[in-house]
Motif scaffolding. Structure first.
Motif, mmCIF file in Angstrom:
data_model
loop_
_atom_site.group_PDB
_atom_site.id
_atom_site.type_symbol
_atom_site.label_atom_id
_atom_site.label_comp_id
_atom_site.label_asym_id
_atom_site.label_seq_id
_atom_site.Cartn_x
_atom_site.Cartn_y
_atom_site.Cartn_z
ATOM 1 N N GLY A 166 0.801 -1.208 0.000
ATOM 2 C CA GLY A 166 0.000 0.000 0.000
ATOM 3 C C GLY A 166 0.838 1.264 0.000
ATOM 4 N N GLY A 167 0.191 2.357 -0.351
ATOM 5 C CA GLY A 167 0.853 3.640 -0.402
ATOM 6 C C GLY A 167 1.423 3.948 -1.773
ATOM 7 N N HIS A 168 1.809 5.201 -1.947
ATOM 8 C CA HIS A 168 2.365 5.681 -3.209
ATOM 9 C C HIS A 168 3.596 6.522 -2.930
ATOM 10 N N TYR A 169 4.491 6.548 -3.889
ATOM 11 C CA TYR A 169 5.704 7.351 -3.747
ATOM 12 C C TYR A 169 5.370 8.828 -3.885
ATOM 13 N N VAL A 170 5.755 9.601 -2.882
ATOM 14 C CA VAL A 170 5.727 11.070 -2.947
ATOM 15 C C VAL A 170 7.001 11.546 -2.264
ATOM 16 N N GLU A 171 7.416 12.745 -2.550
ATOM 17 C CA GLU A 171 8.693 13.206 -1.996
ATOM 18 C C GLU A 171 8.643 13.387 -0.482
ATOM 19 N N PHE A 172 7.536 13.939 0.019
ATOM 20 C CA PHE A 172 7.380 14.082 1.472
ATOM 21 C C PHE A 172 5.958 13.676 1.822
#
Length: 249
Positions: A168-174
């Protein structure tokens, strides 16, 4: 008579027919589970097996999983070859003092990269582990790195702290939530390793190498690695090179 090539990874078996001209047929993937034999039978049924003269098998899987596939193959083909890492083959020279200690999947990926072009390559595999290998334009392997893959990092975190999900979740910078923070941290660790390796390779070689990605987890990193080439069947391509040259080397 058709030869087959098999890449036994830690989570899947990938295979394809190898044509006489050295090209691969349709690549198929089979998971290790209770239906392994039935799935393999669907890939290479008895009618096709009668036309198969041999199989070339590279394995980094467990001994039990390797044995299961080898046992199945013995009922399907007349000969089975298991490549091993060699000090030099097909224009590639291995950097290790003990070449046999370099994983055969990494060796085969280097052979495939060299077959594609005589240039500087950074070859990155993303499976259970992330492997990074630098190959220069003269075919000299300059060495590499090994780290846990993003998925293995997630699973290890969950094993140590059960409240942290393994998916789960997605890549984001912060990230502003835990799932995204986990995805961003684990993917970001792999991306950081690749990016630093590219920088260090450029310092070593005087130019930035081309980036070649393979493995089941490689596609997930592609959006953040502009210019990279994704070749999921790279190890199978290396098996094709070995099948043509390795047994005579």
């Amino acid at each position: 008579m058709t030869q087959w090539v098999f890449d036994l990874g830690n989570s899947r078996v990938k295979c394809a027919a190898l044509h006489a001209d050295g090209t691969l047929g349709h690549v198929q993937a089979v998971a290790y589970d209770e239906g392994l034999v039935a799935s393999l039978d669907a890939v290479l049924p008895p009618a096709m097996a009668r036309e198969a003269s041999a199989a070339v098998v590279a394995s980094v899987a467990s001994p039990a999983r390797t044995a299961a596939v080898i046992d199945w193959l013995t009922t399907r083909v007349g000969a089975i070859s298991l490549p091993r890492t060699q000090p030099a083959l097909a224009g590639v020279r291995i950097a290790y003092d003990e070449p046999a200690r370099l994983g055969v999947d990494r060796f085969l990926a280097l052979l495939a990269a060299r077959r594609r072009a005589a240039r500087n390559w950074l070859v990155v595999g993303v499976g259970t582990a992330v492997t990074v290998d630098l190959l220069d334009a003269q075919g000299l392997h300059r060495g590499g790195r090994i780290a846990p893959s993003p998925q293995l990092m997630r699973e290890s975190l969950q094993a140590a702290a059960g409240q942290l999900p393994a998916t789960g979740g997605h890549y984001v910078e912060f990230a502003t939530d835990t799932l995204d923070a986990l995805a961003s941290g684990c993917d970001g660790a792999a991306l950081g390793l690749v990016e630093r390796s590219l920088l260090q390779a450029e310092d070593t070689l005087g130019e930035r190498p081309a980036l070649l990605l393979h493995g089941g987890g490689a596609a997930g990193l592609m959006p953040w690695l502009p210019g990279a080439a994704l070749v999921p069947s790279l190890v199978l391509e290396g098996l094709a090179v070995w099948a043509q040259l390795g047994s005579d080397a």
